[in-house]
Design an enzyme around this catalytic site. Structure first.
Site, short mmCIF file in Angstrom:
data_model
loop_
_atom_site.label_atom_id
_atom_site.label_comp_id
_atom_site.label_asym_id
_atom_site.label_seq_id
_atom_site.Cartn_x
_atom_site.Cartn_y
_atom_site.Cartn_z
N LYS A 116 51.61 22.88 33.63
CA LYS A 116 50.15 22.91 33.80
C LYS A 116 49.57 21.53 34.11
CE LYS A 116 50.84 27.12 33.00
NZ LYS A 116 51.13 27.94 34.18
N LYS A 158 45.59 21.73 25.48
CA LYS A 158 46.48 22.77 26.03
C LYS A 158 47.89 22.24 26.20
CE LYS A 158 42.93 25.12 28.77
NZ LYS A 158 42.56 25.60 30.13
N GLY A 164 49.27 32.11 29.63
CA GLY A 164 48.99 33.37 28.96
C GLY A 164 48.29 33.17 27.62
N GLU A 200 40.88 19.08 27.94
CA GLU A 200 39.83 19.47 28.88
C GLU A 200 38.51 19.71 28.14
OE1 GLU A 200 41.11 23.11 30.75
OE2 GLU A 200 42.22 22.03 32.30
N LYS A 237 44.86 41.35 30.06
CA LYS A 237 43.79 41.92 30.86
C LYS A 237 43.72 43.42 30.63
CE LYS A 237 44.36 38.23 34.20
NZ LYS A 237 45.12 37.78 35.39
N GLU A 275 43.70 30.73 39.62
CA GLU A 275 42.81 31.16 38.54
C GLU A 275 41.75 30.11 38.27
OE1 GLU A 275 45.95 33.69 35.76
OE2 GLU A 275 44.96 31.94 34.95
N ASN A 289 49.19 31.19 39.73
CA ASN A 289 50.31 32.11 39.54
C ASN A 289 51.05 32.25 40.86
OD1 ASN A 289 49.60 32.64 36.83
ND2 ASN A 289 48.02 34.02 37.56
N ARG A 291 53.18 34.25 42.14
CA ARG A 291 53.82 35.57 42.23
C ARG A 291 52.77 36.62 42.58
NH1 ARG A 291 51.31 37.45 37.64
NH2 ARG A 291 51.23 35.99 35.90
N ARG A 337 43.92 49.23 33.20
CA ARG A 337 45.33 49.17 32.80
C ARG A 337 45.54 50.15 31.64
NH1 ARG A 337 47.88 43.11 32.93
NH2 ARG A 337 46.77 42.36 34.79
#
Ligand code: MV4
Length: 446
Positions: A116, A158, A164, A200, A237, A275, A289, A291, A337
């Protein structure tokens, strides 16, 4: 074009990739654990190889077993799907070393975005706005205090290896900072084996808005608009929608062109998602991400583009064939979902499906591997179906979603369908008036 693709995944996403392959005239190879011998992805694939016992580390994360399945079946390429090995740079490298194409980005790009701190530095370098914070990692308490004085409180610490939602700590004041730093570092070390952390400014009421891109590694890059994924519980999510009810066309075009010119600069290849946290009209990059994502269908629905098909095409070395100007964003799409969980307690509810009836009709898409008589194994993710609805506008989409949820029958197990019916009936949701904390607050109240 590839003749044969090995799909290194299971469940609904394996099925989703299989469908794109078949429509392109590509043969598919399924891999599966012993617990998934009766799974739909195994039934539909042209060939199937058992790669190990139920625990993911022995099967869907077993790189040697997957590579040997690719070798013995003569697969030209490997699609990793989502989760499991999809963002494992070593796996991507090994696939290529064994003479197959990895349907995804280069190992280097996966590696950079997986760290990150490195990802944020890369984002700054290519011109994506980030959350104000430390310049790279934080080494000492003194450094943390200096940065804390600079960016102000509350702030968030972080883990560089995080993601996640794990490995984060909020500090509300200078006094809280040393302890929060130590806790975050310890958690990061225990969870990821890496205690690197960064700081941050803490955003108190943002929305989670992400931009879908497709790129060809040669500078060609388009975006498929944004998705609003603010409705989440414990970093999972629950409902996603496209477009975001919070953005207007000008903001959409602006963030879209920032992202595409940045990824074009980077020579990114494949599908990817940037994101952002969005607060008071401003975008702040948090992660990328590298993918395909679970919620990609809502972007497909509003753009009329098969993202997996295009992802496979660019993996063969072909340029992106769609021009940005030719993408027409049309109507609204929402994904629910559906998981095999108790809708009140979220206790897992695996077991045998006794009755199954999926909704249908115009604008209704169900991406699911369920069938009547199927037994959901207890070893994997609880996602069993994505109910994806499209309408000419948000209201039509909501009305259609309500009737589709009413039609949906999944007998024999508990699912979150009743929870979805309640969420979409809430005035705040109907108004599009929610942030990343709304769902958890609402669940605490009801
Ligand atoms: C934040 C934040 C507030 N301020 N960063 C959580 C997961 C990880 N991807 C980033 N996360 C957050 N980062 C700053 N500077 C709040 C969160 C956050 C969150 C973000 C997206 C979706 C849901 C979330 C739930 C809690 C916290």
């Amino acid at each position: 074009m590839f003749d044969k693709v090995l799909i290194a995944n299971r469940g609904e996403i394996a099925l989703r990739i299989h469908r794109a392959c078949k429509e392109m005239g590509i043969q598919t190879v399924a891999v599966h654990s012993t617990a998934d011998a009766d799974a739909m992805h195994v039934r539909l694939a042209d060939e199937a190889v058992c790669i190990g016992p139920p625990p993911p580390k022995d099967s869907y994360l077993n790189m040697a077993a997957i590579l040997s399945a690719a070798n013995v079946t003569g697969a030209d390429a490997v699609h990793p799907g989502v989760g499991f090995l999809a963002e494992n740079a070593d796996f991507a490298e090994m696939v290529e070393e064994h003479g197959h194409v990895f349907i995804g980005p280069t190992p280097d790009h996966i590696r950079v975005m997986g760290d990150k701190i490195a990802a944020k530095e890369k984002a700054i370098e290519i011109g994506i706005p980030v959350v104000p914070g430390s310049d790279g990692g934080i080494e000492t308490d003194a450094e943390a205090i200096a940065v804390g004085r600079d960016i102000g409180f509350p702030l968030i610490i972080k883990a560089a290896a995080g993601g996640g939602g794990r490995g984060m700590k909020v500090a509300n004041s200078l006094e809280e900072l040393p302890e929060a730093l130590a806790l975050c570092r310890a958690e990061a070390k225990a969870a990821f084996g890496d205690d690197a952390v960064y700081m941050e400014r803490y955003l108190g009421h943002p929305r989670h808005i992400e931009v879908q891109v497709l790129a060809d590694g040669m500078g060609g890059c388009i975006h498929l608009g944004e998705r609003d994924c603010s409705l989440q519980r414990r970093h999972q999510k629950v409902v996603e929608e496209a477009p975001s009810p919070a953005l207007n066309d000008i903001e959409r075009d602006r963030i879209g062109s920032v992202v595409t010119s940045a990824l074009s600069k980077m020579k990114y290849r494949s599908a990817g998602t940037i994101e952002f946290l969005y607060e008071d009209g401003e975008f702040f990059f948090i992660e990328m991400n590298t993918r395909l994502q679970v919620e990609h269908p809502i972007s497909e629905m509003i753009c009329g583009i098969d993202l997996v098909r295009e992802q496979i095409r660019v993996a063969t070395g072909m340029p992106v064939r769609i021009q940005q100007e030719d993408i027409v964003f049309s109507g609204h799409s929402i994904e629910c979902r559906v998981t095999a969980e108790d809708p009140e307690t979220f206790a897992p509810s695996p077991g045998r499906i006794t009755d199954y009836h999926a909704p249908g009709g115009l604008g209704v898409r169900v991406d699911s591997h369920l069938y009547s008589g199927y037994s959901i194994p207890p070893f994997y993710d609880s996602l069993v179906s994505k109910l994806v609805v499209h309408g000419a506008n948000r209201n039509e989409c909501l009305m259609r979603l309500r009737r589709a949820l009413e039609e949906y029958v999944i007998g024999g197990i508990k699912t979150t369908i009743p929870l979805h019916e309640q969420i979409i009936s809430e005035q705040a949701f109907i108004n599009g008036d929610y942030d990343i904390h709304w769902l958890e607050k609402w669940m605490g109240l009801k």
